[in-house]
Design a protein around this motif. Structure first.
Motif, short mmCIF file in Angstrom:
data_model
loop_
_atom_site.label_atom_id
_atom_site.label_comp_id
_atom_site.label_asym_id
_atom_site.label_seq_id
_atom_site.Cartn_x
_atom_site.Cartn_y
_atom_site.Cartn_z
N THR A 1 -11.05 -7.30 19.02
CA THR A 1 -10.26 -8.09 18.24
C THR A 1 -8.97 -7.49 18.94
O THR A 1 -7.93 -8.29 19.09
CB THR A 1 -10.21 -7.55 16.70
N ARG A 2 -8.53 -6.20 19.40
CA ARG A 2 -7.33 -5.61 19.96
C ARG A 2 -7.04 -6.47 21.02
O ARG A 2 -5.91 -6.72 21.48
CB ARG A 2 -7.78 -4.22 19.88
N VAL A 3 -8.50 -6.61 22.09
CA VAL A 3 -7.85 -7.40 23.10
C VAL A 3 -7.84 -8.78 23.03
O VAL A 3 -6.56 -9.27 23.50
CB VAL A 3 -9.59 -7.23 23.99
N LYS A 4 -8.20 -9.50 21.89
CA LYS A 4 -7.64 -10.89 21.55
C LYS A 4 -6.38 -10.97 21.28
O LYS A 4 -5.41 -11.56 21.85
CB LYS A 4 -8.52 -11.37 20.74
N GLU A 5 -5.84 -9.86 20.18
CA GLU A 5 -4.55 -9.92 20.20
C GLU A 5 -3.49 -9.34 21.20
O GLU A 5 -2.51 -10.26 21.55
CB GLU A 5 -4.28 -8.74 18.95
N LEU A 6 -3.91 -8.81 21.98
CA LEU A 6 -3.34 -8.39 23.11
C LEU A 6 -3.01 -9.64 24.25
O LEU A 6 -1.93 -9.80 24.77
CB LEU A 6 -3.60 -7.20 24.06
N THR B 1 -3.30 -12.63 23.53
CA THR B 1 -2.39 -13.68 22.90
C THR B 1 -0.95 -13.06 23.04
O THR B 1 0.01 -14.04 23.35
CB THR B 1 -2.53 -13.81 21.25
N GLU B 2 -0.58 -11.97 22.57
CA GLU B 2 0.75 -11.47 23.12
C GLU B 2 1.02 -11.57 24.70
O GLU B 2 2.26 -12.12 24.82
CB GLU B 2 0.69 -9.83 22.59
N ALA B 3 0.05 -11.19 25.31
CA ALA B 3 0.51 -11.26 26.70
C ALA B 3 0.84 -12.87 27.23
O ALA B 3 1.89 -12.75 27.87
CB ALA B 3 -0.70 -10.62 27.71
N ARG C 1 -0.52 -8.41 31.39
CA ARG C 1 -1.73 -8.28 31.56
C ARG C 1 -2.70 -7.33 30.87
O ARG C 1 -2.03 -6.08 30.57
CB ARG C 1 -1.96 -7.75 33.09
N VAL C 2 -3.70 -7.45 30.06
CA VAL C 2 -4.37 -6.45 29.32
C VAL C 2 -5.29 -5.55 30.06
O VAL C 2 -5.99 -6.21 30.93
CB VAL C 2 -5.12 -7.21 28.25
N ARG C 3 -5.20 -4.24 30.01
CA ARG C 3 -5.86 -3.40 30.83
C ARG C 3 -6.17 -2.10 30.00
O ARG C 3 -5.03 -1.66 29.56
CB ARG C 3 -5.09 -3.07 32.04
N LEU D 1 -1.14 -3.53 26.93
CA LEU D 1 -0.48 -4.53 27.55
C LEU D 1 0.31 -3.88 28.66
O LEU D 1 1.10 -3.08 28.45
CB LEU D 1 0.27 -5.33 26.42
N ARG D 2 0.13 -4.47 30.08
CA ARG D 2 0.83 -3.78 31.25
C ARG D 2 1.53 -5.03 31.89
O ARG D 2 1.01 -6.02 31.89
CB ARG D 2 -0.17 -3.07 31.90
N LYS D 3 2.39 -4.28 32.65
CA LYS D 3 2.95 -5.39 33.74
C LYS D 3 1.95 -5.19 34.97
O LYS D 3 1.87 -4.20 35.40
CB LYS D 3 4.47 -4.93 33.90
N LYS D 4 1.80 -6.40 35.44
CA LYS D 4 1.23 -6.38 36.72
C LYS D 4 2.18 -6.82 37.90
O LYS D 4 2.71 -8.18 37.46
CB LYS D 4 0.03 -7.48 36.79
N PHE D 5 2.48 -6.18 38.70
CA PHE D 5 3.57 -6.69 39.76
C PHE D 5 2.83 -7.45 40.95
O PHE D 5 1.91 -6.99 41.32
CB PHE D 5 4.42 -5.49 40.42
#
Length: 165
Positions: free
Chosen positions: A125-130, A132-134, A152-154, A158-162
């Motif tokens: 559930t948390r991954v799905k929310e993240l 969607t947010e991403a 990106r979800v990692r 939620l993180r930034k992938k450069f």
């Protein structure tokens, strides 16, 4: 007496249906075993190419022995792909497989194969929310930012992938 015979006939029909389904499941499991062996052999070949040594067949058989159990997840439906849950005998082997899973994308045969860590319901559930947010944040970024990074979800964050150039 007649009612007992009708009930007995119904039970026999149900047993036949279950036996037929079981036969299909056994064939699928055998196919899954072969597919799993193929994936492991492919990883071993890539490892051999990286190191330049080793015996692929022997290592592949050793790797398949490190699988404690595996089974399909979800309800069976005709012509539908279901995830395969694999339990390794050691955590180390699971980490090795997960860390090398990104290499499957480079092989056309395994391009649609995804390997992920098993998550409980709350984590899913948390991954799905993240995710969607991403997606929302990625859509809201300016063109200049889109060229530099994306969300990106990692590791359940939620993180930034450069983007490398």
């Amino acid at each position: 007496m007649m009612e007992v015979r009708k009930h007995n006939d119904k039970v026999q029909q149900s047993v036949k249906v279950i036996e037929e389904k079981q036969s299909v499941w056994i064939k699928q499991r055998e196919g899954d075993e072969e597919y799993l062996k193929k994936i492991i052999e492919e990883q071993q070949k890539e490892k051999q190419e990286e190191t330049g040594k080793g015996h692929v067949a022997e290592e592949g058989n050793q790797a398949i022995n490190l699988v404690e159990e595996f089974h399909r997840i979800g309800k069976f439906e005709e012509q539908k792909e279901r995830p395969l849950k694999i339990k390794f005998t050691t955590q180390v082997q699971a980490v090795v497989v997960l860390s090398g899973s990104w290499k499957l994308a480079g092989n056309d045969e395994f391009k649609n194969v995804w390997i992920n860590k098993d998550l409980d319901e709350d984590e899913r559930t948390r991954v799905k929310e993240l995710v969607t947010e991403a997606k929302q944040k990625n859509d809201m970024r300016m063109e200049e930012e889109k060229e530099q990074f994306y969300g990106r979800v990692r590791d359940l964050r939620l993180r930034k992938k450069f983007i490398r150039r």
